[in-house]
Scaffold this motif. Sequence first.
Motif, PDB file in Angstrom:
ATOM      1  N   GLY A 112     -80.298  24.388  16.628  1.00 51.89           N
ATOM      2  CA  GLY A 112     -81.846  24.248  16.846  1.00 51.89           C
ATOM      3  C   GLY A 112     -82.519  24.006  15.455  1.00 51.89           C
ATOM      4  O   GLY A 112     -83.810  23.801  15.426  1.00 51.89           O
ATOM      5  N   ALA A 113     -81.940  24.002  14.465  1.00 47.91           N
ATOM      6  CA  ALA A 113     -82.510  24.009  12.888  1.00 47.91           C
ATOM      7  C   ALA A 113     -81.648  23.035  11.945  1.00 47.91           C
ATOM      8  O   ALA A 113     -82.064  23.322  10.796  1.00 47.91           O
ATOM      9  N   ILE A 114     -81.210  22.040  12.599  1.00 44.17           N
ATOM     10  CA  ILE A 114     -80.496  21.011  11.736  1.00 44.17           C
ATOM     11  C   ILE A 114     -81.098  19.532  12.010  1.00 44.17           C
ATOM     12  O   ILE A 114     -81.411  19.354  13.114  1.00 44.17           O
ATOM     13  N   PRO A 115     -80.995  18.712  11.062  1.00 45.85           N
ATOM     14  CA  PRO A 115     -81.659  17.373  11.480  1.00 45.85           C
ATOM     15  C   PRO A 115     -80.809  16.735  12.419  1.00 45.85           C
ATOM     16  O   PRO A 115     -79.571  16.846  12.602  1.00 45.85           O
ATOM     17  N   ASP A 116     -81.465  15.864  13.059  1.00 44.01           N
ATOM     18  CA  ASP A 116     -81.006  14.910  14.074  1.00 44.01           C
ATOM     19  C   ASP A 116     -79.811  14.315  13.797  1.00 44.01           C
ATOM     20  O   ASP A 116     -78.505  14.493  14.517  1.00 44.01           O
ATOM     21  N   PRO A 117     -79.700  13.569  12.614  1.00 41.96           N
ATOM     22  CA  PRO A 117     -78.428  12.894  12.463  1.00 41.96           C
ATOM     23  C   PRO A 117     -77.389  13.931  12.329  1.00 41.96           C
ATOM     24  O   PRO A 117     -75.980  13.457  12.723  1.00 41.96           O
ATOM     25  N   MET A 118     -77.433  15.096  11.740  1.00 35.77           N
ATOM     26  CA  MET A 118     -76.230  15.988  12.140  1.00 35.77           C
ATOM     27  C   MET A 118     -75.856  16.368  13.133  1.00 35.77           C
ATOM     28  O   MET A 118     -74.764  16.639  13.376  1.00 35.77           O
ATOM     29  N   ARG A 119     -76.857  16.535  13.903  1.00 44.67           N
ATOM     30  CA  ARG A 119     -76.522  16.850  15.384  1.00 44.67           C
ATOM     31  C   ARG A 119     -75.468  16.044  15.914  1.00 44.67           C
ATOM     32  O   ARG A 119     -74.492  16.258  16.848  1.00 44.67           O
ATOM     33  N   ASP A 120     -75.743  14.618  15.736  1.00 45.36           N
ATOM     34  CA  ASP A 120     -74.740  13.389  16.224  1.00 45.36           C
ATOM     35  C   ASP A 120     -73.540  13.575  15.746  1.00 45.36           C
ATOM     36  O   ASP A 120     -72.289  13.594  16.457  1.00 45.36           O
ATOM     37  N   ALA A 121     -73.535  13.778  14.393  1.00 47.78           N
ATOM     38  CA  ALA A 121     -72.177  14.123  13.717  1.00 47.78           C
ATOM     39  C   ALA A 121     -71.281  15.269  14.234  1.00 47.78           C
ATOM     40  O   ALA A 121     -70.084  15.395  14.310  1.00 47.78           O
ATOM     41  N   VAL A 122     -72.238  16.466  14.379  1.00 46.40           N
ATOM     42  CA  VAL A 122     -71.400  17.593  15.269  1.00 46.40           C
ATOM     43  C   VAL A 122     -70.948  17.164  16.569  1.00 46.40           C
ATOM     44  O   VAL A 122     -69.895  17.564  16.712  1.00 46.40           O
TER      45      VAL A 122
END
Lengths: 207, 207
Positions: A112-122
């Motif tokens: 809930g507290a990381i940037p969107d591009p990182m979410r995709d990578a995750v």
Amino acid sequence: MSPPRSNTKDAILDTAESLLQERGFNAFSYQHISEQLGVKNAAIHYHFPNKAGLGVAVIERYNRNFHDWVARHQQRGTKPLAMLRGYFAIPLRFMRDGQKACPLGVLEAEFGAIPDPMRDAVRTLDADIRGFLSEALEQGRQQAVFQFNGTAQDKALLVVSALQGALQISRAAGTKAFMTVIRQIERDLGVEEQRDKISSQSLLVSR
Amino acid sequence: MSPPRSNTKDAILDTAESLLQERGFNAFSYQHISEQLGVKNAAIHYHFPNKAGLGVAVIERYNRNFHDWVARHQQRGTKPLAMLRGYFAIPLRFMRDGQKACPLGVLEAEFGAIPDPMRDAVRTLDADIRGFLSEALEQGRQQAVFQFNGTAQDKALLVVSALQGALQISRAAGTKAFMTVIRQIERDLGVEEQRDKISSQSLLVSR
DNA sequence: GTCTATAACGTGATAGAC
DNA sequence: GTCTATCACGTTATAGAC
């Protein structure tokens, strides 16, 4: 195809990955990296203009390394049980290397507290890891070295979840907890307890 | 024995707990709380002078609530399977309530970057949860409603780990992942698949 | 490619009026 | 018990010299 790789750039990624596993994404800073590296924070901004980009780069490199590891074992024709244990060895190394957590787990905990591009990578990393494990489990079942109910995908998800959780719990409860979970996973897969595992046996005795 | 409980104090704890589950400890601030609560940050410092104390208070209240929940079910004589499912329902609620993570998992993921007093509180909470689950599993085994190999403690650790990991993974992979892990855990405990679980069945079909 | 210097902002925290 | 005002500090990020 990749000759001018700066030495510093890789060092930054190494340090960032390490800090990520120790502290989480939101609790490490450019300063932490620059101090550990003996370099000023402006140098880091040169290689990674913003923190989101650095985060994505860490995850993507981690995923590339994981794919290389898988490919290496597939070429060698590593058998399912060895594959599974080789996979267990990854978080095991994290834990022994200063109680580090798994990057995937850390980032999902902070989701809930990381940037969107990182979410995709995750998301990509998660899918790739589970895909690999599903294959290994399915192969093992066909070769009758693993037994389990349900689909290999479902079982893989359970195993990945358990490892991720266990690695985190071990930070609070100690190394033994992680070994216990590995042993229990193998038990639940019908893998026979090994007779020669002295360290595991002593762990069993001590509680 | 506890009459003058300020309304605000509880509201602060509620908000802090929620933010903790959404963002992690290091990614929420007194400002976040004060904005959500419509109160100035100085008011929060009045009730909780520093953030570490606030963190500890959140964990300890969470643990107290958990103990109350356990006690309630033990008084009622809730049976092992219902106990297990009641326990599953806790993280399930988290997930449905805005993709929240489990406080324990979040704090263990950030373990390298939280104050010492909070670490102690985390260790206690972890031990208490596993203690409860061990008992429920052992009872269930004695009543032949669960089947598993190894000690109840080991199995409890596996189950807690899996739930914690699954809840995190679900933030990236979606709700279905969590349901899948619950189903797989039950399968591995020898609990028969329910015939009337329409939603679960449709989940199975959709992949 | 790395540095110095600095900007703009969010953070945890405190003092003192009401 | 809550407010206004303020502090010292750490944060990400940029400009420009070397």
